[in-house]
Write a protein that holds these residues in place. Structure first.
Motif, PDB file in Angstrom:
ATOM      1  N   ILE A  11       8.480  44.464  27.543  1.00 40.84           N
ATOM      2  CA  ILE A  11       7.952  45.679  28.160  1.00 40.84           C
ATOM      3  C   ILE A  11       8.403  45.751  29.610  1.00 40.84           C
ATOM      4  N   LYS A  12       8.838  46.928  30.012  1.00 42.56           N
ATOM      5  CA  LYS A  12       9.204  47.148  31.423  1.00 42.56           C
ATOM      6  C   LYS A  12       7.932  47.454  32.195  1.00 42.56           C
ATOM      7  N   ALA A  13       7.091  46.458  32.282  1.00 46.79           N
ATOM      8  CA  ALA A  13       5.825  46.545  33.018  1.00 46.79           C
ATOM      9  C   ALA A  13       5.376  45.115  33.313  1.00 46.79           C
ATOM     10  N   PRO A  14       4.721  44.894  34.455  1.00 47.05           N
ATOM     11  CA  PRO A  14       4.222  43.552  34.769  1.00 47.05           C
ATOM     12  C   PRO A  14       3.146  43.103  33.776  1.00 47.05           C
ATOM     13  N   VAL A  15       2.944  41.802  33.692  1.00 47.14           N
ATOM     14  CA  VAL A  15       1.912  41.244  32.814  1.00 47.14           C
ATOM     15  C   VAL A  15       0.556  41.901  33.085  1.00 47.14           C
ATOM     16  N   ALA A  16       0.236  42.134  34.341  1.00 44.42           N
ATOM     17  CA  ALA A  16      -1.078  42.705  34.692  1.00 44.42           C
ATOM     18  C   ALA A  16      -1.305  44.047  34.003  1.00 44.42           C
ATOM     19  N   VAL A  17      -0.260  44.856  33.864  1.00 47.48           N
ATOM     20  CA  VAL A  17      -0.385  46.160  33.208  1.00 47.48           C
ATOM     21  C   VAL A  17      -0.616  45.962  31.709  1.00 47.48           C
ATOM     22  N   SER A  18       0.165  45.088  31.087  1.00 53.14           N
ATOM     23  CA  SER A  18      -0.001  44.812  29.655  1.00 53.14           C
ATOM     24  C   SER A  18      -1.396  44.254  29.380  1.00 53.14           C
ATOM     25  N   ARG A  90       5.177  36.458  31.441  1.00 55.42           N
ATOM     26  CA  ARG A  90       5.862  37.071  32.585  1.00 55.42           C
ATOM     27  C   ARG A  90       7.346  36.785  32.458  1.00 55.42           C
ATOM     28  N   LEU A  91       8.158  37.828  32.371  1.00 54.53           N
ATOM     29  CA  LEU A  91       9.608  37.661  32.359  1.00 54.53           C
ATOM     30  C   LEU A  91      10.175  37.844  33.757  1.00 54.53           C
ATOM     31  N   SER A  92       9.558  38.752  34.528  1.00 52.88           N
ATOM     32  CA  SER A  92       9.929  38.966  35.933  1.00 52.88           C
ATOM     33  C   SER A  92       8.759  39.702  36.584  1.00 52.88           C
ATOM     34  N   ASP A  93       8.925  40.105  37.820  1.00 50.34           N
ATOM     35  CA  ASP A  93       7.864  40.853  38.502  1.00 50.34           C
ATOM     36  C   ASP A  93       7.593  42.186  37.815  1.00 50.34           C
ATOM     37  N   THR A  94       8.589  42.705  37.111  1.00 47.23           N
ATOM     38  CA  THR A  94       8.458  44.054  36.540  1.00 47.23           C
ATOM     39  C   THR A  94       8.569  44.092  35.017  1.00 47.23           C
ATOM     40  N   THR A  95       8.727  42.943  34.380  1.00 46.96           N
ATOM     41  CA  THR A  95       8.816  42.922  32.911  1.00 46.96           C
ATOM     42  C   THR A  95       7.951  41.818  32.323  1.00 46.96           C
ATOM     43  N   SER A  96       7.505  42.067  31.096  1.00 42.99           N
ATOM     44  CA  SER A  96       6.662  41.091  30.408  1.00 42.99           C
ATOM     45  C   SER A  96       6.967  41.130  28.915  1.00 42.99           C
ATOM     46  N   ARG A  97       6.542  40.102  28.216  1.00 44.47           N
ATOM     47  CA  ARG A  97       6.650  40.039  26.761  1.00 44.47           C
ATOM     48  C   ARG A  97       5.244  39.877  26.205  1.00 44.47           C
ATOM     49  N   VAL A  98       4.911  40.671  25.211  1.00 43.01           N
ATOM     50  CA  VAL A  98       3.638  40.551  24.515  1.00 43.01           C
ATOM     51  C   VAL A  98       3.947  40.105  23.090  1.00 43.01           C
ATOM     52  N   THR A  99       3.280  39.041  22.658  1.00 44.41           N
ATOM     53  CA  THR A  99       3.484  38.497  21.323  1.00 44.41           C
ATOM     54  C   THR A  99       2.173  38.569  20.552  1.00 44.41           C
ATOM     55  N   LEU A 100       2.252  39.064  19.329  1.00 51.57           N
ATOM     56  CA  LEU A 100       1.099  39.173  18.441  1.00 51.57           C
ATOM     57  C   LEU A 100       1.329  38.259  17.252  1.00 51.57           C
ATOM     58  N   GLN A 101       0.403  37.328  17.026  1.00 53.65           N
ATOM     59  CA  GLN A 101       0.510  36.415  15.889  1.00 53.65           C
ATOM     60  C   GLN A 101      -0.789  36.478  15.113  1.00 53.65           C
ATOM     61  N   ILE A 102      -0.681  36.694  13.805  1.00 52.58           N
ATOM     62  CA  ILE A 102      -1.857  36.775  12.944  1.00 52.58           C
ATOM     63  C   ILE A 102      -1.637  35.909  11.716  1.00 52.58           C
ATOM     64  N   GLU A 103      -2.636  35.106  11.383  1.00 51.23           N
ATOM     65  CA  GLU A 103      -2.654  34.328  10.146  1.00 51.23           C
ATOM     66  C   GLU A 103      -3.763  34.920   9.286  1.00 51.23           C
ATOM     67  N   TYR A 104      -3.467  35.219   8.024  1.00 50.65           N
ATOM     68  CA  TYR A 104      -4.483  35.836   7.190  1.00 50.65           C
ATOM     69  C   TYR A 104      -4.339  35.419   5.737  1.00 50.65           C
ATOM     70  N   LEU A 137       4.600  53.613  30.455  1.00 47.85           N
ATOM     71  CA  LEU A 137       4.125  54.851  31.082  1.00 47.85           C
ATOM     72  C   LEU A 137       3.102  54.529  32.168  1.00 47.85           C
ATOM     73  N   LYS A 138       2.169  53.618  31.842  1.00 48.45           N
ATOM     74  CA  LYS A 138       1.140  53.222  32.807  1.00 48.45           C
ATOM     75  C   LYS A 138       1.783  52.568  34.047  1.00 48.45           C
ATOM     76  N   ALA A 139       2.830  51.776  33.826  1.00 49.89           N
ATOM     77  CA  ALA A 139       3.503  51.089  34.942  1.00 49.89           C
ATOM     78  C   ALA A 139       4.226  52.089  35.855  1.00 49.89           C
TER      79      ALA A 139
END
Length: 142
Positions: A11-18, A90-104, A137-139
């Motif tokens: 995401i082209k947004a900081p971790v704080a935004v995500s 945190r990938l950089s000041d302006t980018t982040s990665r969000v990972t979703l893991q589900i076991e079911y 958009l929020k960023a």
């Protein structure tokens, strides 16, 4: 037999935004298209209502770990059996990665079909794509 799902989005947004978009569990229906309603029972326990192709599911889940701007983990205590974690990187000041893991544990034909056809993965991928648009958009919006 248990199934697992792992999806990530950059995401082209900081971790704080995500993090700000995910931290309130009751807002997850705005992020996850199959989650119709989440209601707080207490500070760590939530009642969920899912709407999936061919089936509606209700369950109760508890937060098992919350580390601000790093991870949110949960597991069910009633209803469908699953556990999950969303992690923020945190990938950089302006980018982040969000990972979703589900076991079911797929119960019934619809869940087995979803696990076999990767419908679950496609749904999670779609949801993370929508989340990416929301966060970016929020960023950009002051």
């Amino acid at each position: 037999m248990a199934s697992s799902l792992l999806e990530a989005v950059d995401i082209k947004a900081p971790v704080a935004v995500s993090w700000a978009l995910w931290e309130n569990v009751e807002r997850w229906p705005a992020i996850l298209s199959h989650v119709k309603h989440v209601q707080s029972i207490d500070a760590k326990t939530f009642a969920w209502q899912l709407s999936l192709p061919g089936a509606d599911k209700a369950f109760v889940a508890e937060l098992t770990e919350v580390v601000p701007q790093e991870r949110i983990a949960w597991r069910t205590t009633e209803g469908v059996h699953h556990a999950g974690v969303v992690t923020f990187h945190r990938l950089s000041d302006t980018t982040s990665r969000v990972t979703l893991q589900i076991e079911y544990d797929p119960q019934g034909f619809v869940e087995h079909l979803g696990a076999l056809t990767n419908l679950d993965s496609a749904l999670a991928n779609y949801d993370l794509g929508e989340f990416q648009r929301m966060a970016e958009l929020k960023a950009r919006t002051p």
